[in-house]
Design an enzyme around this catalytic site. Sequence first.
Site, PDB file in Angstrom:
ATOM      1  N   LEU A   1      33.414  33.434  50.349  1.00 28.39           N
ATOM      2  CA  LEU A   1      34.609  32.654  50.075  1.00 28.39           C
ATOM      3  C   LEU A   1      35.167  33.135  48.743  1.00 28.39           C
ATOM      4  O   LEU A   1      34.401  33.490  47.843  1.00 28.39           O
ATOM      5  CB  LEU A   1      34.279  31.152  49.984  1.00 28.39           C
ATOM      6  N   ASP A   2      36.474  33.118  48.610  1.00 25.82           N
ATOM      7  CA  ASP A   2      37.073  33.493  47.335  1.00 25.82           C
ATOM      8  C   ASP A   2      36.594  32.552  46.234  1.00 25.82           C
ATOM      9  O   ASP A   2      36.217  31.405  46.493  1.00 25.82           O
ATOM     10  CB  ASP A   2      38.600  33.432  47.425  1.00 25.82           C
ATOM     11  N   LYS A   3      36.651  33.023  45.005  1.00 24.52           N
ATOM     12  CA  LYS A   3      36.194  32.239  43.858  1.00 24.52           C
ATOM     13  C   LYS A   3      36.819  30.846  43.836  1.00 24.52           C
ATOM     14  O   LYS A   3      36.127  29.847  43.591  1.00 24.52           O
ATOM     15  CB  LYS A   3      36.531  32.986  42.562  1.00 24.52           C
TER      16      LYS A   3
ATOM     17  N   THR B   1      38.221  29.177  46.329  1.00 24.45           N
ATOM     18  CA  THR B   1      38.185  28.475  47.611  1.00 24.45           C
ATOM     19  C   THR B   1      36.875  27.701  47.680  1.00 24.45           C
ATOM     20  O   THR B   1      35.815  28.242  47.367  1.00 24.45           O
ATOM     21  CB  THR B   1      38.278  29.457  48.792  1.00 24.45           C
TER      22      THR B   1
ATOM     23  N   ARG C   1      45.177  33.380  53.386  1.00 21.07           N
ATOM     24  CA  ARG C   1      46.200  33.465  52.336  1.00 21.07           C
ATOM     25  C   ARG C   1      47.261  34.505  52.697  1.00 21.07           C
ATOM     26  O   ARG C   1      48.467  34.269  52.542  1.00 21.07           O
ATOM     27  CB  ARG C   1      45.541  33.792  51.010  1.00 21.07           C
TER      28      ARG C   1
END
Length: 366
Positions: A187-189, A191, A286
Amino acid sequence: MSGDYTKGRQSTTQQAECGVVTTKGRQSTTQQAVPALAQDDEELEDEQVSVTALPLALTLLAELGGMRLDQALAQQLPEYSRSRLQEWIAAGLVTLNGTAANSKQKVWGGEVVVVRPQAHPSELPYQAEDIPLDIVFEDDSILVINKPVGLVVHPASGNWRGTLLNALLHHAPQLAQVPRAGIVHRLDKDTSGLLVVAKTLVAQTALVRQLQARSVRREYLALAYGAVARDGTVDAPIGRHPTQRTKMAVVDSGKPAITHYHVEERFPGCTLLRCRLETGRTHQIRVHLAALGHPLVGDSTYLKGPQKCPPQLRAILSVFPRQALHAERLGLEHPSLGEWLEWRVPLPGDLQQLLQQVRSAAHEIA
């Protein structure tokens, strides 16, 4: 919608609130090749430096006179890259005639230089760090985590410490024997939400194969700008942006990427969506929503200028500090039990507060 994922499996859906399960993991002794993971590896520099390398003392050659220090060292120490030498100079690991040096100063030949090589963080063993984890489920095979906003999943440039991987090595030291400490997706930082980790090589292989077969169910809640008219699917390849290499984009040469979205709630100027991933490309939701003209609220990377929105809501949405995205639901076939399991976690506090503010503002507008 879940029928596509549960057919032919023994279904035992589990609903989990955020909590801690303390079950000791057992390291499998079965050795099995692990398929390529869902994300590409970060490229490491070719050169390798011993952590215990001794200081190097050298006299600069006369023919290097007139060069900058970093250029001269790159000529006389070709085994190290110029960028690496510049890092060491900036860190005070290089002296020139016994004093601190800087990369740009000129040398004339004959100076005595001492270099103290230091390993790059990418070359060091990953360290266990006592970082709290919100564990939703754990047994001998897998670990399901509710990742908070701000936690980087895997060490990389700028974030070599303080990551989920470091936390996993502290929580379950046996994960040092599993590639990437069992991480199979990211997961993105900024998110939040659910992420599964394998605790054995056998479990890692099984999870990676499920990801490759697109059978893992991953659903996100996303607050996007604009009025999304109806449910739909985005089927558009994603790859590196052709000119902005830190961004991703819909490009013909990209990898296949499919996102399904469902309208959960509409507001003036924005829409709450439930997004289901069929593939798992970097920044997929995104990028796909931005390509539709509905970028995520708070997404500084993919927002392009002010969005059309009532002033009351713009004042709320424009200051939200991160992409409004949460991995709310995760479903998979348990690698050992063969059962279909699912977990759901509520929105984190910042997104709950954001939605409350949006609903209040929308009510006032109505």
